[in-house]
Write a protein that holds these residues in place. Structure first.
Motif, mmCIF file in Angstrom:
data_model
loop_
_atom_site.group_PDB
_atom_site.id
_atom_site.type_symbol
_atom_site.label_atom_id
_atom_site.label_comp_id
_atom_site.label_asym_id
_atom_site.label_seq_id
_atom_site.Cartn_x
_atom_site.Cartn_y
_atom_site.Cartn_z
ATOM 1 N N SER A 261 -9.965 7.615 27.049
ATOM 2 C CA SER A 261 -10.348 8.637 27.968
ATOM 3 C C SER A 261 -10.600 9.980 27.312
ATOM 4 O O SER A 261 -10.510 10.401 26.115
ATOM 5 C CB SER A 261 -9.406 8.925 28.892
ATOM 6 N N VAL A 262 -11.280 10.622 28.174
ATOM 7 C CA VAL A 262 -11.953 12.149 27.695
ATOM 8 C C VAL A 262 -11.669 13.109 28.728
ATOM 9 O O VAL A 262 -11.918 12.780 30.105
ATOM 10 C CB VAL A 262 -13.470 12.255 27.335
ATOM 11 N N ALA A 272 -13.290 12.986 41.316
ATOM 12 C CA ALA A 272 -12.982 11.570 41.161
ATOM 13 C C ALA A 272 -14.272 10.994 41.567
ATOM 14 O O ALA A 272 -14.720 10.954 42.817
ATOM 15 C CB ALA A 272 -11.772 11.179 41.995
ATOM 16 N N GLN A 273 -14.597 9.771 40.623
ATOM 17 C CA GLN A 273 -15.760 8.995 41.160
ATOM 18 C C GLN A 273 -15.517 7.482 40.462
ATOM 19 O O GLN A 273 -14.980 7.572 39.368
ATOM 20 C CB GLN A 273 -17.037 9.676 40.127
ATOM 21 N N ASP A 274 -16.086 6.616 41.136
ATOM 22 C CA ASP A 274 -15.701 5.193 40.671
ATOM 23 C C ASP A 274 -16.581 4.720 39.560
ATOM 24 O O ASP A 274 -16.322 4.090 38.816
ATOM 25 C CB ASP A 274 -16.168 4.173 41.902
ATOM 26 N N ALA A 275 -17.754 5.644 39.381
ATOM 27 C CA ALA A 275 -18.923 5.117 38.639
ATOM 28 C C ALA A 275 -19.790 6.239 38.336
ATOM 29 O O ALA A 275 -20.426 6.862 39.243
ATOM 30 C CB ALA A 275 -19.712 4.035 39.121
ATOM 31 N N ILE A 290 -14.148 8.576 36.783
ATOM 32 C CA ILE A 290 -13.352 9.740 36.790
ATOM 33 C C ILE A 290 -12.177 9.595 37.504
ATOM 34 O O ILE A 290 -12.340 9.390 38.970
ATOM 35 C CB ILE A 290 -14.170 10.914 37.174
ATOM 36 N N GLU A 291 -10.893 9.614 36.859
ATOM 37 C CA GLU A 291 -9.726 9.660 37.425
ATOM 38 C C GLU A 291 -8.910 10.496 36.863
ATOM 39 O O GLU A 291 -8.680 10.697 35.879
ATOM 40 C CB GLU A 291 -9.006 8.219 37.100
ATOM 41 N N LYS A 296 -13.047 7.757 31.939
ATOM 42 C CA LYS A 296 -12.512 6.623 31.362
ATOM 43 C C LYS A 296 -13.616 5.592 31.427
ATOM 44 O O LYS A 296 -14.511 5.164 32.495
ATOM 45 C CB LYS A 296 -11.274 6.142 32.410
ATOM 46 N N PRO A 297 -13.825 4.893 30.183
ATOM 47 C CA PRO A 297 -14.802 3.924 29.991
ATOM 48 C C PRO A 297 -14.438 2.583 30.999
ATOM 49 O O PRO A 297 -13.341 2.183 31.078
ATOM 50 C CB PRO A 297 -14.896 3.574 28.545
ATOM 51 N N LYS A 298 -15.662 2.052 31.604
ATOM 52 C CA LYS A 298 -15.707 1.220 32.289
ATOM 53 C C LYS A 298 -16.552 -0.165 31.590
ATOM 54 O O LYS A 298 -16.140 -1.317 31.512
ATOM 55 C CB LYS A 298 -16.143 1.149 33.597
ATOM 56 N N ARG A 299 -17.845 0.024 31.176
ATOM 57 C CA ARG A 299 -18.685 -0.894 30.856
ATOM 58 C C ARG A 299 -19.725 0.131 29.981
ATOM 59 O O ARG A 299 -20.575 0.731 30.472
ATOM 60 C CB ARG A 299 -19.555 -1.408 32.089
#
Length: 303
Positions: A261-262, A272-275, A290-291, A296-299
């Protein structure tokens, strides 16, 4: 055999009638000699038009293409119901009634907005683990539940004769144009089916972006080579226009690439953003969430 290539990006294919989406995908994948490929929304063999095809790392963004709004041009044939709700099925009901232009215009608003729609019996929806079209072809009675879909706009674009009417339909994910044709006909006191269907827009892709298989093959013959056709590819991030973008520095990019995470510092840090699309210089790094103030990396894209 030529070694498969790491080719990344999108092709807005103008799929011809009579070719299945999986067949079209295979031909594009072969033309580019690509390692990976996927498509952003199936088109029936009967239909022509825009089939977005993702190559390489663009396959990680296919769900965003499938979620995008779509526009179709459909010709409805009044007076004949067909088992598949399109011209490929058997005639199962007929009517002598033909709606007038004013009748057609009067019912369009009923089918705009969020509506309940029952999918065609010949569809890919699963019923007790089986595809509905397999059950229907086997002669079994298929009962499909109605679902809510969104139709943004329907308008008449041509009335060539009393038996036919052409519409432009802009709709959301999961809408069946065959069901729409069937239901509009019933609302007009007749029966009907899709005689012709063409998709002209999917998300950010439109008619001006489309390229035919013939043109792709021609380009491949004119300029043979592994990178010969990369000029017609659209960037991976093309289908991500609808999500926020965020630029990161080298150290942050390296942390994300290692799955870490960064922390986003400062009062201007995004909420906060889901993507979010993360850009590293001119290169798309991937899709993150964004949590709690952290990226946080997703894909991530392997470019």
């Amino acid at each position: 055999m030529k070694t498969k290539q790491d080719i990344h990006g999108w092709i807005a294919l103008d799929k011809p009638e009579g070719l299945g989406s999986t067949q079209a995908l295979a031909r594009v994948k072969r033309l580019f000699n690509a390692k990976k490929a996927g498509h952003g929304g199936t088109l029936d063999p009967l239909a022509s038009g825009l089939l977005p095809i993702a190559l390489g790392e663009a396959t990680k963004t296919v769900s965003w293409a499938m979620d995008g709004q779509k526009t179709y041009q459909v010709v409805v044939r009044w007076g004949e119901a067909r088992s598949t709700d399109d011209r490929e099925g058997d005639i199962c009901a007929v009517s002598d009634h033909r709606p007038s232009d004013s009748d057609i215009e009067s019912i369009l608003s009923r089918f705009e907005g969020d509506i309940e729609q029952t999918p065609p019996k010949f569809s890919a929806i699963k019923v007790a683990g089986e595809r509905a079209y397999d059950l229907a072809r086997a002669g079994e009675e298929v009962e499909l539940a109605a679902r809510t879909v969104r139709i943004e706009k329907i308008e008449v674009i041509a009335r060539p004769d009393a038996d036919h009417c052409a519409f432009s339909v802009t709709c959301g994910k999961g809408t069946y144009i065959r069901s729409l044709a069937r239901d509009m006909a019933l609302a007009l006191g007749t029966v009907g089916h899709v005689a012709r269907l063409r998709r002209v827009a999917v998300g950010p892709f439109g008619e001006n972006d489309m390229i035919s298989l013939e043109k792709l093959e021609e380009l491949g013959h004119k300029a043979p080579g592994d990178n010969a056709m990369e000029g017609v590819l659209r960037p991976i991030e093309t289908v991500l226009d609808g999500i926020p973008a965020l630029a990161v520095k080298d150290a942050e990019a390296q942390r994300l690439r290692q799955g870490q995470s960064v922390l986003l510092r400062g009062a201007s840090a995004p909420i906060a953003q889901d993507a979010v699309l993360v850009m590293w210089g001119q290169r798309p790094l991937g899709i993150c969430s964004i949590e709690k103030g952290s990226l946080k990396p997703k894909r991530l894209f392997n470019l």
